[in-house]
Scaffold this active site. Structure first.
Site, mmCIF file in Angstrom:
data_model
loop_
_atom_site.group_PDB
_atom_site.id
_atom_site.type_symbol
_atom_site.label_atom_id
_atom_site.label_comp_id
_atom_site.label_asym_id
_atom_site.label_seq_id
_atom_site.Cartn_x
_atom_site.Cartn_y
_atom_site.Cartn_z
ATOM 1 N N GLY A 24 0.925 -1.386 -0.030
ATOM 2 C CA GLY A 24 0.111 -0.089 0.419
ATOM 3 C C GLY A 24 0.832 1.024 0.072
ATOM 4 N N ASP B 84 -0.026 2.923 8.640
ATOM 5 C CA ASP B 84 -1.247 2.018 10.795
ATOM 6 C C ASP B 84 0.122 2.094 11.650
ATOM 7 O OD1 ASP B 84 -3.156 1.048 8.456
ATOM 8 O OD2 ASP B 84 -2.892 -0.431 8.518
ATOM 9 N N GLY C 69 -7.018 0.924 9.755
ATOM 10 C CA GLY C 69 -6.057 0.066 10.254
ATOM 11 C C GLY C 69 -6.563 -1.581 11.011
ATOM 12 N N HIS D 108 -9.635 5.876 1.981
ATOM 13 C CA HIS D 108 -8.361 6.555 1.361
ATOM 14 C C HIS D 108 -8.016 8.060 1.772
ATOM 15 C CE1 HIS D 108 -9.046 2.727 0.194
ATOM 16 N NE2 HIS D 108 -7.921 2.557 -0.618
ATOM 17 N N ARG E 151 -4.931 8.093 3.337
ATOM 18 C CA ARG E 151 -3.558 7.341 2.176
ATOM 19 C C ARG E 151 -3.184 8.866 1.562
ATOM 20 N NH1 ARG E 151 -1.774 2.857 2.461
ATOM 21 N NH2 ARG E 151 -2.892 1.372 2.858
ATOM 22 N N ARG F 292 12.652 36.893 -5.214
ATOM 23 C CA ARG F 292 11.760 37.342 -4.837
ATOM 24 C C ARG F 292 11.456 36.684 -3.493
ATOM 25 N NH1 ARG F 292 10.894 38.990 -8.804
ATOM 26 N NH2 ARG F 292 8.778 38.734 -10.274
ATOM 27 N N GLN G 189 4.164 31.100 11.575
ATOM 28 C CA GLN G 189 4.405 30.225 11.804
ATOM 29 C C GLN G 189 3.800 30.397 13.958
ATOM 30 O OE1 GLN G 189 8.785 30.599 10.674
ATOM 31 N NE2 GLN G 189 7.591 32.873 10.902
#
EC number: 2.7.1.11
Length: 784
Positions: free
Chosen positions: A25, A166, A209, A298, A301, A656, A664
């Site tokens: 996967g 997972d 999972g 999905h 993922r 630039r 932040q």
């Protein structure tokens, strides 16, 4: 360990060929790993090949196995999934398939394989390695290769990296893709919370999972879910009743929403599946709550890899190449992984066996064992979740008669609120009365202090900034007033969550103990600052969120540059004198250079960087990214560097500049900061309870030793309490940074991946360790 640094210049890849493939996967960050392997391989003068479509491509050969160049992996760092493809492969499971694969590799002289995938892919690779010499002999008998080739390519080296969202692989704290998957889940949970709040709804979220509950558990911890179902820790008999009681109690406490998280492999104690639909029906039938199910699928993922995953995968990729270069016929196939904050190598099959042990323990109903085998990080997550999610009835709580105050000091950092929530809830569970101080030491001196209850901190984990309010003011000028407030409110212990000012504040309070008895109480500090500049800790709460903000912004800027071509961006980051954000941001965003205070630079270096970029513009990668820490040099300012680059790059590239500023410090905390803040703060509170018991004499608390004023920090692999007095010797007070910083060792990594010649100290890496079975005791002593 005092030893001569070992540099990898002595390791040459000349004459070696490395194949890299992704299998099983996909997971975000795989591309960062592929990029690091390719660039490090080319850097040590090895040939590097892509194997497209996993093992299928290795069996099919032809155009599926291609030699690649430096530019082949440009611009893939920020892309999710895997650009070289991954496929399930039936033929590789047969000996004929492996025979064909061996032939295809020998044709190209590839005897080093770097496999990025889950445990199935890695087990396959190991079998291939064990059969290798037999396969070559069979090929020679069939006349496909000559005896010379059998001798020349006698053994196959294999190094694995675990790419799996997972986090189900034993021996490694984090697998590539796990942190990014948590980002996706938390984004969804945060979004769902706002709509659930509006309608007083209950949401059941199903996360991935099948065999491992890590994602469910950590996301439940990170969003303060009401209930979580995971395969390793099935609920007790009669869970239906206790869950419904818990949900209705929460509603009675004016909580407008409930979140229940279900891992897709969740089971009850009889090994029967617990599905999200089943949970929903239960809530609707018994309580009549408006309930919805969301299956994330999905989505988890997908998307761009988080800063953590990019840095993790880049570190692992470089380590994998080093491991391949050092490999001999006797080296077992190894996995490069992360333990705490350290890259380690572990024997692949030991990890695989341990991973299978977990499944076996679960199948046989030995769930306590399964949790222990998952490793101490998983165990700690579970214990912390249990501690924070369910409030015991008042009658069952111990009564200590101790009052503990919590305050935030310094600039706001994402994750502070999660830390306050954990402190308050653990404190209440331990039987203390918890007090919240508003606006730091300044607010303390003015008596802005109030008791805070379990319910008051509900929903705080996902909130950015500091809800209690925070100020940079130090306590020295308010000592008398603060002592008065401590006496008036009978405060027996202090927990300070903040940055460098919090550290200075604790030093001042402990120095004032001679004059004021009120300060003779246990005090603990939990580091929280985006700058990550607190001595005694490798990480501070808030730094990961800031790093993700920088990385996201750099991605967008790089994208805008790819449209205009031949453009260099100069980006200024925060951090005071600490170069952590600039350096790690550069590593995660794939920058060409990062200017930091810790590594002095002069005009010659600036000139070399301009020439390096000029060369780069001649290739197919026509853009540049340079990060600069705000205080790296008082004369070479961002404007100066921008003007210098503009002048020197005339006709070749234009420039630039961008100052990122306070964005932040803002934003919702990342899953790492929520989790780290929650766990470190819970641990600090347990330390306070222990110290209170130790220092309670004749009806009052009296603590005046150095070890009663501590900072809790993450050091390499463990969480450790260190007296602030002892940390003085490790601190550069003028520049507000620790004298030694672990991340400076990663600087050459950034330079190598940006095509600079440099020397890289590999003393820390290299030794093959064994997968340690930790004892229950060890779980208490530290790993997070």
């Amino acid at each position: 360990m005092d030893h001569q640094p070992k540099f990898f210049e002595n390791l040459s890849g000349t004459g070696k060929a490395i194949g890299v493939l992704t299998s099983g996967g996909d997971a975000q960050g795989m591309n960062a790993a592929v990029r690091a392997v390719v660039r490090m391989g080319i850097y040590v003068k090895a040939k590097v090949y892509f194997v497209y479509e996993g093992y299928q491509g290795m069996v099919d050969g032809g155009d599926n196995i291609v030699e690649v160049s430096w530019e082949s992996v440009s611009s893939i760092l920020q892309v999710g999934g895997t650009v070289i493809g991954s496929a399930r492969c039936k033929s590789f499971r047969t000996r004929e398939g492996r025979l064909q694969a061996a032939y295809n590799l020998v044709q190209r002289g590839i005897t080093n394989l770097c496999v990025i995938g889950g445990d199935g892919s890695l087990t396959g690779a190991n079998l291939f390695r064990e059969e290798w010499s037999g396969l070559l002999e069979e090929l020679a008998q069939k006349g496909k290769i000559d005896e010379e080739a059998v001798k020349k390519y006698a053994y196959l080296n294999i190094v694995g990296m675990v790419g799996s969202i997972d986090n189900d692989f034993c021996g490694t704290d984090m697998t590539i893709g796990t942190d990014s998957a948590l980002h996706r889940i938390i984004e969804v949970v945060d979004a769902i919370m706002t709509t659930a709040q509006s309608h007083q709804r209950t949401f059941v979220l199903e996360v991935m999972g099948r065999h491992c509950g890590y994602l469910a558990l950590v996301s439940a911890l990170a969003c303060g879910a009401d209930w979580v179902f995971i395969p390793e820790y099935p609920p007790e008999e009669g869970w239906e009743d206790s869950m419904c009681v818990k949900l209705s109690e929460n509603r009675a406490r004016k909580k407008r929403l409930n979140i229940i998280i279900v891992a897709e492999g969740a089971i009850d104690c009889h090994n029967k599946p617990i599905t999200s639909e089943k949970v929903k029906d239960l809530v609707v039938q018994r309580l009549g709550f408006d309930t919805r199910v969301t299956i994330l699928g999905h989505v988890q993922r997908g998307g761009t890899p988080s800063a953590f995953d990019r840095i993790l995968a880049s570190r692992m990729g470089v380590e994998a190449v080093l491991a391949l270069l050092e490999g001999t016929p006797d080296t077992p196939a190894c996995v490069v992984s992360l333990s705490g904050n350290q890259a380690v190598r572990l024997p692949l099959m030991e990890c695989v066996q341990m991973t299978q042990e977990v499944q076996k323990a679960m199948d046989e109903g030995r769930f306590v064992e399964a949790v222990r085998l998952r490793g101490r990080s998983f165990e700690n997550n579970l214990n912390t979740y249990k501690l924070l999610s369910h409030k015991k009835p008042d009658a069952e709580l111990p009564k200590t008669n101790f009052n503990v105050a919590v305050l935030n000091v310094g600039a706001p950092a994402a994750g502070m609120n999660a830390a306050v929530r954990a402190a308050v809830r653990v404190g209440i569970t331990e039987g203390h009365k918890m007090f919240a101080v508003i606006d730091g030491f300044e607010g303390f001196s003015r008596g802005k202090i109030k008791e805070i209850s379990w319910g008051d901190v509900g929903g705080w984990t996902g909130q950015g900034g500091s809800i209690l309010g925070t100020k940079r003011t130090l306590p020295a000028k308010y000592l008398e007033k603060i002592a008065d407030q401590m006496r008036t409110n009978n405060i027996n212990a202090l927990m300070v969550i903040g940055g460098f000012e919090a550290y200075l504040g604790l030093l001042e309070l402990s120095a004032a103990r001679e004059k004021y008895d009120e300060f003779c109480v246990p005090m603990v500090m939990v580091p929280a600052t985006v700058s990550n500049n607190v001595p005694g800790s490798d990480f501070s709460i808030g730094a990961d969120t800031a790093l993700n903000t920088i990385t996201d912004t750099c991605d967008r800027i790089k994208q805008s540059a790819s449209g205009t071509k031949r453009r260099v961006f100069i980006i200024e980051t925060m951090g005071g004198y600490c170069g952590y954000l600039a350096n790690m941001g550069a590593l995660a965003a794939g920058a060409d250079a990062a200017y930091i205070f810790e590594e002095q630079f002069d005009i010659r270096e600036l000139q070399a960087n301009v020439e390096h970029l000029t060369e780069k513009m001649k290739t197919s990668i026509q853009r540049g990214l340079v990060l600069r820490n705000e205080n790296c040099n008082e004369n070479y300012t961002t404007d100066f560097i921008y003007q210098l680059y503009s002048e020197e790059g005339k006709g070749v590239f234009d420039c630039r500049k961008n100052v990122l500023g306070h964005m932040q410090q803002g934003g919702a905390p990342s899953p790492f900061d929520r989790n780290f803040g929650t766990k470190i703060s819970a641990k600090a509170m347990q330390w306070i309870s222990k110290k209170l018991k130790e220092t309670y004499r004749k009806g009052k608390v009296f603590a005046n030793t150095d070890d009663s004023v501590c900072l809790l920090g993450m050091r390499r692999r463990n969480l450790v309490f260190q007296p602030v007095a002892e940390l003085k010797n490790e601190t550069d007070f003028v520049h507000r940074i620790p004298m030694e910083q672990w991340w400076l060792k990663l600087r050459p990594l950034m330079k190598i991946l940006a095509k600079y010649k440099t020397s890289y100290d590999v003393s820390d890496s290299g030794q093959l360790e064994h997968v340690a079975m930790h004892s229950p005791k060890e779980a208490e002593t530290g790993a997070i």
